[in-house]
Scaffold this active site. Structure first.
Site, mmCIF file in Angstrom:
data_model
loop_
_atom_site.group_PDB
_atom_site.id
_atom_site.type_symbol
_atom_site.label_atom_id
_atom_site.label_comp_id
_atom_site.label_asym_id
_atom_site.label_seq_id
_atom_site.Cartn_x
_atom_site.Cartn_y
_atom_site.Cartn_z
ATOM 1 N N CYS A 1 21.818 23.155 -61.838
ATOM 2 C CA CYS A 1 23.038 22.734 -61.146
ATOM 3 C C CYS A 1 23.164 23.450 -59.803
ATOM 4 O O CYS A 1 23.061 24.686 -59.732
ATOM 5 C CB CYS A 1 24.266 23.023 -62.013
ATOM 6 N N GLN B 1 36.942 17.066 -80.921
ATOM 7 C CA GLN B 1 35.846 17.928 -80.497
ATOM 8 C C GLN B 1 35.168 17.315 -79.272
ATOM 9 O O GLN B 1 34.860 16.122 -79.246
ATOM 10 C CB GLN B 1 34.822 18.084 -81.619
ATOM 11 N N ASP C 1 40.925 24.386 -89.602
ATOM 12 C CA ASP C 1 40.263 24.337 -88.294
ATOM 13 C C ASP C 1 41.262 24.835 -87.253
ATOM 14 O O ASP C 1 41.782 24.073 -86.441
ATOM 15 C CB ASP C 1 39.824 22.895 -87.993
ATOM 16 N N CYS D 1 36.257 28.406 -84.085
ATOM 17 C CA CYS D 1 35.721 28.394 -82.724
ATOM 18 C C CYS D 1 35.736 29.788 -82.114
ATOM 19 O O CYS D 1 35.503 29.950 -80.919
ATOM 20 C CB CYS D 1 36.512 27.416 -81.845
#
Length: 453
Positions: A75, A285, A383, A410
């Site tokens: 990038c 997600q 979650d 997460c």
């Protein structure tokens, strides 16, 4: 004893590893220096930015000798852009570091001597994997542009010409909106003095359905012609839903009420053979292909036989619970965001699923009511957000004592601390855990764990 370094001092350091969050770890006669943009194996020159008694922080000014796993980042915006941290670290090394972070959190914070960790699941796509991108408008000599905040800066936005985490469609939509804004002579919003108009652009894609949703966020007032904006976006046949939000506060947020300018209220995505409706503010997600792998691991750990009552806490739009419904007796979902619950109810109808129910509420406050409605759970899926289980939610979950908890995390640090409390106070053990890399080139790592009692 005083620290052996001073602020703004230049050091030459050998980076040994990566700390959780992505900074390199180097040592100066035993004194720890966390090095931003330092990679394992690199010898770097770095300027000290912060000094504490036990550690310092520094920023790389030059890579003197790159390590064996240092690669060229594709990038052109790297490393100035804050969207990626590790494009110049070989992908296999990224996976090793993320697995090590999960292990370290479980050992150090969870006090698990030998974590039952299974091999990390690498990403199916290392680039172009995001199905949602939030851009900020910024001012340039050529007019308004769109980009991301510069690394480590909340007040500066870097114009992006090509993002390697989105698709060709996502890049094209961004450029079309930029050209529209310049043609209309609209001004980008300034966080410094709260002047200007254009604030954010959100692009969501159904990667398995080919549908896209676009949300424009502006300051107060309608200073653009709706029909022209819609026409600009309708040149992309994938765009099915166009929304507009107004943000009158200084806060940099996009989760706002929306007005539908054109098309459907929501787009659809497909996961594990089920269709899901996705509105602008609904949680999904952001890596579609890896979300399917995540749900497959959660299904494996849940080990459903068809007779179980499943609770799906922090259920979002119902993706995990609905994927489990065909293997369970009943599924009950709770989510605090009402828009997501509306999507979950729609998604159950859309897929003809009649043994799943969802309702809105704070998880910690809703567990007793859920127990009255659904009875005791055989399996609980959680979650939670990065902060982990709220105190009341964890306490009530532990008191109910489901035989199996499938914890989708997460954040390995909050996973470890939550597990430690569930073990010490409620008798749970960690039976299995598997990290997954949902977000290559970033410090984020997911982990699915099975807790049993």
């Amino acid at each position: 004893m005083a620290a052996p370094v001073q602020r703004n001092e230049e050091l030459e350091l050998d980076v040994e590893s990566l700390a959780y969050g992505g900074n390199g770890v180097a040592r100066l006669n035993g004194y720890v220096v966390f090095v931003r943009r330092g990679l394992p194996g690199d010898r770097v020159r770095a300027r000290v930015t912060k000094v504490k008694r036990n550690f310092a922080e520094a920023l790389v000014t030059e890579v003197v000798t790159p390590g064996p796993r240092h690669v060229d980042a594709p990038c052109s915006h790297y490393p100035a852009c804050g969207g990626c941290r590790f494009q110049d670290l070989a992908y296999e090394a990224q996976l090793e570091q993320k697995a090590a972070w999960v292990r370290d959190s479980l050992v150090r914070l969870g006090k698990v001597e030998e974590p039952p960790l299974e091999e990390i699941v690498g990403a199916l796509d290392v680039f172009h994997y995001r199905n949602k991108v939030e851009y900020s408008f910024t001012r340039t000599p050529s007019g308004p542009a769109l980009g991301f905040h510069k690394a480590g800066r909340w007040d500066e936005v870097l114009e992006i010409e090509k993002c390697w985490l989105t698709t060709e469609l996502g890049n094209a939509i961004r450029d079309a909106v930029r050209d529209w804004a310049r043609g209309e002579r609209l001004e980008a919003y300034s966080q410094e003095d709260q002047s200007g108009y254009l604030r954010h652009l959100v692009v969501r894609e159904g990667r398995n359905t080919g549908q896209a949703l676009v949300q424009l966020v502006t300051a107060a007032g309608e200073r653009f012609e709706r029909e022209h904006f819609v026409d600009v976006l309708r040149q992309f046949p994938e765009v099915r839903s166009i929304h507009w939000s107004v943000n009158e506060s200084p806060a940099e947020v996009t989760h706002l009420p929306t007005e539908l300018l054109w098309g459907e209220e929501a787009i659809e995505e497909e996961l594990l053979g089920l269709r899901f409706r996705v509105r602008p503010g609904a949680f999904l997600q952001t890596n579609t292909r890896m979300a399917e792998r995540l749900y497959e691991v959660a299904l494996e750990y849940a080990a459903l036989s068809g007779d179980e009552t499943v609770w799906d806490l922090y259920c979002g739009i119902g993706t995990i619970g609905l994927c489990m419904a065909s293997r369970a007796l009943t599924v009950w979902g709770v989510e605090v965001v009402e828009e997501s619950v509306a999507c979950a109810l729609e998604n159950a109808d859309l897929n003809g699923i009649t043994n799943a129910a969802f309702f809105a509420g704070n998880v910690g406050q809703s567990i007793e009511e859920l127990r009255d409605r659904a009875g005791d759970p055989d399996v609980v899926v959680v979650d939670p957000p990065r902060a982990g289980l709220a105190g009341k939610a964890l306490k009530r979950l532990g008191e109910i004592g489901a035989p199996r908890i499938v914890y989708v995390s997460c954040n390995p640090t909050t996973l470890a601390s939550d597990f430690a409390r569930l073990r010490d106070d409620y008798g749970y053990s960690l039976a299995r855990a598997r990290p997954l890399d949902m977000f290559p080139h970033t410090p984020h790592v997911e982990c699915v764990s099975l807790l049993e009692r």
